[in-house]
Design an enzyme around this catalytic site. Structure first.
Site, short mmCIF file in Angstrom:
data_model
loop_
_atom_site.label_atom_id
_atom_site.label_comp_id
_atom_site.label_asym_id
_atom_site.label_seq_id
_atom_site.Cartn_x
_atom_site.Cartn_y
_atom_site.Cartn_z
N SER A 156 0.95 -1.05 0.14
CA SER A 156 -0.07 -0.02 0.10
C SER A 156 0.82 1.18 -0.12
O SER A 156 2.28 1.11 0.40
CB SER A 156 -0.67 -0.06 1.26
OG SER A 156 -1.60 1.10 1.48
N TYR A 169 -2.21 -1.20 10.13
CA TYR A 169 -2.44 -1.46 8.79
C TYR A 169 -0.78 -0.78 8.07
O TYR A 169 -0.13 -1.80 7.44
CB TYR A 169 -3.63 -0.75 8.32
CG TYR A 169 -3.55 -1.12 6.63
CD1 TYR A 169 -4.22 -2.03 6.45
CD2 TYR A 169 -3.13 -0.02 5.87
CE1 TYR A 169 -4.53 -2.46 4.78
CE2 TYR A 169 -3.32 -0.25 4.36
CZ TYR A 169 -3.84 -1.52 4.10
OH TYR A 169 -4.07 -1.72 2.64
P1 NAP Z 1 -11.34 -6.46 0.30
O1 NAP Z 1 -12.31 -5.83 -0.63
O2 NAP Z 1 -11.68 -5.80 1.85
O3 NAP Z 1 -11.09 -7.82 0.23
C1 NAP Z 1 -10.12 -8.45 0.99
C2 NAP Z 1 -10.39 -9.90 1.04
O4 NAP Z 1 -9.39 -10.54 1.65
C3 NAP Z 1 -11.77 -10.45 0.97
O5 NAP Z 1 -11.84 -11.34 -0.01
C4 NAP Z 1 -11.64 -10.88 2.52
O6 NAP Z 1 -12.42 -12.02 2.74
C5 NAP Z 1 -10.16 -11.66 2.34
N1 NAP Z 1 -9.84 -11.79 3.65
C6 NAP Z 1 -9.53 -10.92 4.68
N2 NAP Z 1 -9.56 -11.17 6.14
C7 NAP Z 1 -9.22 -12.60 5.81
C8 NAP Z 1 -8.82 -13.53 6.59
N3 NAP Z 1 -8.55 -13.62 7.99
N4 NAP Z 1 -8.68 -15.04 6.03
C9 NAP Z 1 -8.97 -15.06 4.57
N5 NAP Z 1 -9.25 -14.16 3.90
C10 NAP Z 1 -9.49 -12.81 4.54
O7 NAP Z 1 -9.81 -5.44 0.14
P2 NAP Z 1 -9.28 -5.15 -1.20
O8 NAP Z 1 -9.46 -3.69 -1.22
O9 NAP Z 1 -9.67 -6.00 -2.26
O10 NAP Z 1 -7.77 -5.39 -0.96
C11 NAP Z 1 -6.73 -6.33 -1.32
C12 NAP Z 1 -5.22 -5.97 -0.95
O11 NAP Z 1 -4.99 -4.93 -1.85
C13 NAP Z 1 -5.33 -5.75 0.51
O12 NAP Z 1 -3.82 -6.40 0.83
C14 NAP Z 1 -5.41 -4.42 0.72
O13 NAP Z 1 -4.55 -4.00 1.87
C15 NAP Z 1 -4.52 -3.88 -0.77
N6 NAP Z 1 -4.81 -2.56 -1.10
C16 NAP Z 1 -6.10 -1.91 -1.34
C17 NAP Z 1 -6.32 -0.65 -1.61
C18 NAP Z 1 -7.44 -0.16 -2.02
O14 NAP Z 1 -7.84 1.03 -1.97
N7 NAP Z 1 -8.58 -1.08 -1.98
C19 NAP Z 1 -5.18 0.34 -1.70
C20 NAP Z 1 -3.91 -0.31 -1.35
C21 NAP Z 1 -3.69 -1.49 -0.71
P3 NAP Z 1 -14.03 -11.92 2.89
O15 NAP Z 1 -14.68 -11.21 1.44
O16 NAP Z 1 -14.67 -13.06 3.46
O17 NAP Z 1 -14.05 -10.74 3.83
#
Ligand code: NAP
Length: 250
Positions: A156, A169
């Site tokens: 991130s 985080y």
């Molecule tokens: P998201 O929509 O919250 O999706 C996260 C996924 O991880 C979901 O499928 C969730 O499962 C799964 N997960 C969370 N905790 C878990 C656990 N304990 N065991 C197994 N699975 C788990 O997040 P996202 O935005 O797609 O983020 C994906 C990655 O990109 C992350 O590493 C995040 O830090 C990074 N990121 C995102 C952004 C952004 O703007 N979105 C920016 C920078 C970095 P459930 O669906 O069951 O909850």
């Protein structure tokens, strides 16, 4: 714009590859799983909510892509023996792992440093750092059995420059960058490459939890990020290791 941000993969770029995606049921991980399947990969969908994984599995089937596999697993409670069993099953079924996208993570609670709650801090560090280490460690033999494997960690912007109130985080994402560097250096002369993606602000549930008042229609979607996710999984990146890449142009 960097070349990899508009990379165009041939339709069969990932044919014959076996790729595990964590957090494959939602957000960026869901999109990456579908994209990898569309490009010919057999995708192993790991996540904590079985119904979401099943929906992605069904979508992959409807695409006519190689049949996916599902691993329902909550990284909050899973131990090394769970990951060892998972790795043994993958070796039994596929004999190798060509790609590992470490995408799942949690945001935790954003708060001033003085208000950080220890339980919440430890949970974020466990899911975002310790569990990623355990998964990767268990899968090293399968990754090393593939002719050219790719490990992708997810960081991130706050994992490269600290930001007020982003506490656990941000700290966990700095650790992620460090873990990837350690692994990349250790395996530099092997056929396994290790890189990091910073997705940038993206329209997902995690983003709306961090910025509830934001107009999300202005954000990039997970689909917009896929050129880099494809590039780092395809053989076109097979000589690239130890890098940290932005999925969006700045
Ligand atoms: P998201 O929509 O919250 O999706 C996260 C996924 O991880 C979901 O499928 C969730 O499962 C799964 N997960 C969370 N905790 C878990 C656990 N304990 N065991 C197994 N699975 C788990 O997040 P996202 O935005 O797609 O983020 C994906 C990655 O990109 C992350 O590493 C995040 O830090 C990074 N990121 C995102 C952004 C952004 O703007 N979105 C920016 C920078 C970095 P459930 O669906 O069951 O909850």
């Amino acid at each position: 714009m960097q070349q990899y941000q508009n990379y165009q993969a041939p339709a069969d770029a990932l044919a014959g590859k076996v790729i595990l995606v964590t957090g494959a049921g939602d957000g960026i991980g869901r999109e990456a799983a579908l994209t990898y399947a569309k490009h010919g990969a057999t995708v192993i969908l790991l996540g904590r909510t079985t119904a979401k994984l099943e929906a992605v599995y069904d979508e992959i089937e409807q695409l006519g892509a190689p049949q996916a596999a599902i691993i329902p697993l909550d990284m909050k409670g899973a131990t090394e023996s769970h990951y060892r069993d998972m790795a043994a099953t993958i070796m039994d079924q596929f004999g190798k792992l060509d790609g590992l996208l470490l995408n799942a993570s949690v945001l935790g609670v954003l708060s001033p440093f003085g208000h950080i709650n220890l339980d919440s801090f430890q949970e974020v560090m466990h899911i975002n750092v310790t569990a990623q280490m355990m998964i990767t460690k268990a899968l090293l033999p399968a990754l090393n059995a593939a002719p050219a494997s790719s490990v992708i960690f997810t960081s991130s912007g706050v994992g490269r420059k600290g930001r007020a109130h982003w506490g656990a985080y941000a700290i966990s994402k700095f650790a992620t960058e460090g873990m990837a560097q350690v692994l990349a250096d250790e395996y530099e002369s092997s056929s396994m490459r290790v890189n990091v993606i910073n997705p940038g602000a993206t329209r997902t549930k995690m983003r709306s939890k961090a910025y509830p008042a934001e107009d999300s229609s202005r954000l990039k979607t997970p689909a917009d990020l896929m050129p880099l996710y494809l590039f780092l999984m395809s053989d076109d990146s097979k000589d690239i290791t130890g890098g940290s890449f932005d999925a969006q142009a700045s």
